[in-house]
Design an enzyme around this catalytic site. Structure first.
Site, short mmCIF file in Angstrom:
data_model
loop_
_atom_site.label_atom_id
_atom_site.label_comp_id
_atom_site.label_asym_id
_atom_site.label_seq_id
_atom_site.Cartn_x
_atom_site.Cartn_y
_atom_site.Cartn_z
CB THR A 181 -1.42 -6.73 -2.60
OG1 THR A 181 -0.33 -6.84 -1.67
CG2 THR A 181 -1.90 -8.12 -2.97
N GLY B 54 2.31 -4.07 0.88
CA GLY B 54 1.18 -3.28 1.34
C GLY B 54 -0.10 -3.72 0.64
CB CYS B 55 -3.65 -3.53 1.59
SG CYS B 55 -3.63 -1.89 2.36
CE1 TYR B 56 -6.15 1.71 -1.18
CE2 TYR B 56 -4.63 2.46 0.51
CZ TYR B 56 -5.90 2.42 -0.02
OH TYR B 56 -6.92 3.09 0.61
#
Lengths: 346, 346, 346, 346
Positions: free
Chosen positions: B153, B149-151
């Site tokens: 990462t 997921g972006c968060y």
């Protein structure tokens, strides 16, 4: 490898040119000239280049910027180019000037609009107006390229097929243009502050914007007769993108299909012109970061008027991308080398 | 050429992946699957692709999307992946899932957070968590990649060196994250309307956001012990970009130089991690459209606390770019192929 | 009618104050002082005032600005206030200083953070810190008001009930704040250009922002003991609005209901504090153009931590609106006079 | 006190009307009708109203909304008004319709453009087109007000003095308009998503936008002859604000001074029209949140053309503010009551 220098590398057009040169397979950046960041690493001025382009900046008059390079790009405020261009061509190098100094063919008109002395008639005679879709042959062999302004690029590309065919009334052309803020460059002006521009929209440059004589000169050349336009630029609350809405009167009743055919024919081998299908009109975002000029056509049979909508990224096809396209042409390379293929979205 | 299909190609992450695959020299896009635009040309859905990618879209369950491809990317809402992954691996193909379904190792925790049944323990066992800086070796031979997921990462990359060395108090980690709107995807929600987001800022996902278990699971793996964090996401009035401000307590007094050394060492061969010099903190725009994660470090010797600022483009290193980096690793290619080198600026 | 002058009227806080004074039924603006627009009509500098406030601007040292007024507002850069305040009180007038000069009680700390000499200990002793929710009684009779900074306003109002009751660990307070660009004022800085801020997000002011000593001083006063915080400000790509996310540790396990009760009690008669219901967290847009401070509370019983989200309009409750509220208190008027009731939306 | 109901209160124009009614000294809001938020508190739907307007919403057909009120505002999608207006006038109440249904005098033209049946010829005959600067006398005694569209408001106010005096060529009027996104309302459309609009600019509504017949009808009435225009609307990446750039041809050579005099005379007693001085052109932000229409004039003696730039806040003078101005006129009140005096800036 083609050795390249950028004079005025730390402005928005300069760094945008650097971005594209970094992704060009046959170019080596050998020099970066700046007025305000001498001796600083380019990646310190623009940290988005960290790890990619760490070259230290030189002063714009550092002779190495010319001697080490094969081609020199000038991205400087108007008034700087003439002497530099002299030096460059003396040394047998080629130059692409992204500024305004070499665009107007008349020193008098230049002086009138820019309130300063520009290049001489002789100097101007050496320059080719670098709009590939119109002047490709001349560009191939040119020593000095006058890279077109952003507004003129959208407007000339939007009107050329109609003027060439003389199917619109040359006495009635209205151009309503809108530009993102990056067109104003990186200098410190109250009108460029975030809080002044954000959530605001305005016309500016009235009664007459500096690009008007360039627009009329080049439209006149395409049309083979003198052209006078009404041109009103506006400022959009966004960083990049330019759209011109162009209104003209058809001399004879023509339908969309015929006009579309005309445009498709005129631009048939052009890699960066995209004519939109009937009923579709381009968004500025469709070309963000790319060298495309997307064109939409609306024929109003009720009024006999035609509306052309022409969009570009003002920093790419309107400045640095077109300059790079010109360099590719001058060196006989694939015109698309180094230019981003697909706009970043959303 | 590696033959690639994208299932869920018309969402923001799907089209962003398509953009990068179009500039990848060793990839051929053979299939595009969509739920809402079946039979339409991809360039009709995203006109920025006109002239570049005109492939017609298929339904996401069209078998050709799998049979014709070597590797399949899934960019679908959670709950869709498990059955598709089964089909793909049965046929001996490899799959990179950009969705959440294969990230959590426990089906129970998945069910608790996503209120639906996900993959089985056995299915999950086949998946590798695709964060190259942590799991590169496993990724090389993986059949199923669970793309982070972006968060998570931004957070895992920001904290890994500290947790690995056990120099911060694992009981006191506060993460304050901010994301651009594109993270919410292209679906029609009131909270994604321009007028609702523009000129506004808010926290959301409180009391606990779905990415929390993923963050705690992976931080725990790195640390070798259980980790519990306080995580608050916020929504920024911009399209792309993510920044996490991470607060931790140093167990022993360390200075900036030692911490910087630790990060430089930990990430020494990483092409996409850039540690900022002392006193410089990354902007989201420095990584726009690129696969970089830029990290800034602040050590407050007064309080014995450390603040880490970690930024990515949520659609690139936070989704599609990382997926492509994983593909490059799986195929033994240069990890940077197809990925944009320099962020578009301004 | 109360006769009012504004010194520094052409900055953003000055003109915002003018906007509200124009809608105040018992105020007459008698003087406007400026550094850059002397002799120009205010409506020429800010055309949104055309037809409403056409007064010509004077230089900030024009004596009439003081002699003609009952109360003088100072909206000047730091370093200007001390001598002006002297002149004002000599003449028996009252002054509300929106700048930083009179906020810190220690000349030494002021000098350390602002790198210049500020008011003397004696001068500072005359000033009341103008946060009505904390110091209303003192404000009523004050001659000199030190109007609070924007960040301190969100933070003190967010933490006061917890510190007063001593239910959080005073050694563990983390404050992550985000501000719109107008907080930087109207001066020409590269970092305030539209193209630099737009679509970008960053932390700034690290390692320690100037508001830190003001925050710690006032929190310490409320708590009755010394407080040390970790404070990180960030810049939002929007014009107005400020949000602080405040993290603290509960000394004893308390639930949402008890905490909510505490806040409701603490702020029970306050016209400008709105405590959000359980599970709702304020957006900056809910208070745009108004003097409200909206507060949301999240108690995480899992970790024993509390998160407070506090939002204001940085130019209103964070500056000019609070200044006007202070004036209303000083003159025994309804505190809400002249202040906008409902935020403009969307 | 005038008792007021709003049907369609939870759309953007509805809530904007509520905002202004809350600051009106002689109005009491007695009813709020909505389609999607029945039984919810208005302040729950729009938390910016918390503490100010907590009234629960009713369904739009709840009879109390009419029986309890003296005047009813309709802010509904087209097609809803006709039957409601019948009910309202039967009960001897007055109605101000912010929708399109009662604007066109011909049911046939309405049906052609809105693809549905609208009010009958008889119903339409009862409605007055509520543009105070043109129809003030009729508005005073009207029972049914058809509140003008936002685009027509900028255009009619911009052209009226020229058409009235017949000094421009009625066969050559080009209108290039630009609107903020709030004009599209709060409904869920892909084209209204933040990521689709942000940093983008486009023309829309081509070949012909629905406001065209309204524009031509009302310009024709002012001119006393049939008028046909070319009208192209564009979408701005901002929430509020509308600017129309209007191009016309002067029949005889006139200078700026004469034209300015004409406008000043025509609008001499108007509280909401501000003619800009020579060389100044209005920004949309100058009228944000206010009921002003600011007009700038450019006479190009070179081409004999005139350019008019007319700006409003599309939700205020373009909708709710004008509706309130109409109510004030209907009740013999000061026209400016309840309307914000100074635009919020920046």
């Amino acid at each position: 490898m083609i050795k390249v220098s950028i004079l005025g590398a730390t402005g928005y057009t300069g760094q945008e040119l650097a971005r594209m040169l970094c992704q060009h397979p046959q170019v080596e950046i050998v020099g970066l000239g700046t007025q305000n960041y001498v001796e600083q690493s380019f990646a310190h001025v623009y940290p988005n280049f960290r790890g990619v382009l760490e070259l230290p900046c030189k002063g714009i008059y550092d002779p190495e910027l010319i001697t080490k390079a094969d081609v020199i790009f000038l991205a400087l405020p108007h008034g700087f180019s003439a002497p530099l261009v002299e030096k460059i061509i003396e040394q047998g190098k080629r130059v692409i000037d992204l500024g305004a100094d070499f665009r107007l063919k008349s020193p008098e008109i230049y002086a009138e609009w820019y309130k300063t002395v520009g290049p001489t008639k002789e100097q101007l005679a050496k320059a080719v107006y670098g709009l590939p879709e119109i002047n490709r042959e001349k560009i191939k062999t040119a020593t000095v390229i006058a890279n077109p302004g952003c507004y003129p690029t959208t407007i000339i590309l939007g009107l050329a097929p109609l003027l060439k065919q003389k199917i619109i009334d040359k006495n009635f052309i209205i151009i309503d243009s809108k530009s993102g803020v990056s067109g104003a460059g990186r200098s410190l002006n109250l009108t460029s502050l975030f809080c002044e521009v954000n959530e605001d929209f305005k016309a500016y440059g009235l009664p007459r914007h500096r690009h008007t004589p360039e627009i009329e000169q080049e439209l006149g050349t395409v049309a083979g007769e003198e052209i006078q336009v009404t041109f009103t630029p506006h400022l959009l609350p966004m960083s990049r993108g330019m759209l011109s809405t162009i209104y003209a009167v058809l001399k004879e009743p023509l339908g969309f299909a015929e006009i579309e055919q005309l445009y498709k024919e005129f631009y048939k081998d052009e890699p960066f012109i995209r004519i939109q299908p009937r009923g579709e009109f381009p968004h500025t975002k469709w070309v963000l970061g790319t060298n495309y000029c997307d064109i939409g056509i609306n024929v109003d049979e009720r009024t006999g008027r035609i509306t052309i909508i022409s969009v570009i990224d003002n920093l790419v096809k309107g400045a640095s991308g077109q300059a790079l396209q010109n360099m590719n042409i001058m060196y006989g390379l694939d015109e698309t080398l180094g230019l981003t293929r697909v706009a970043l979205y959303p």
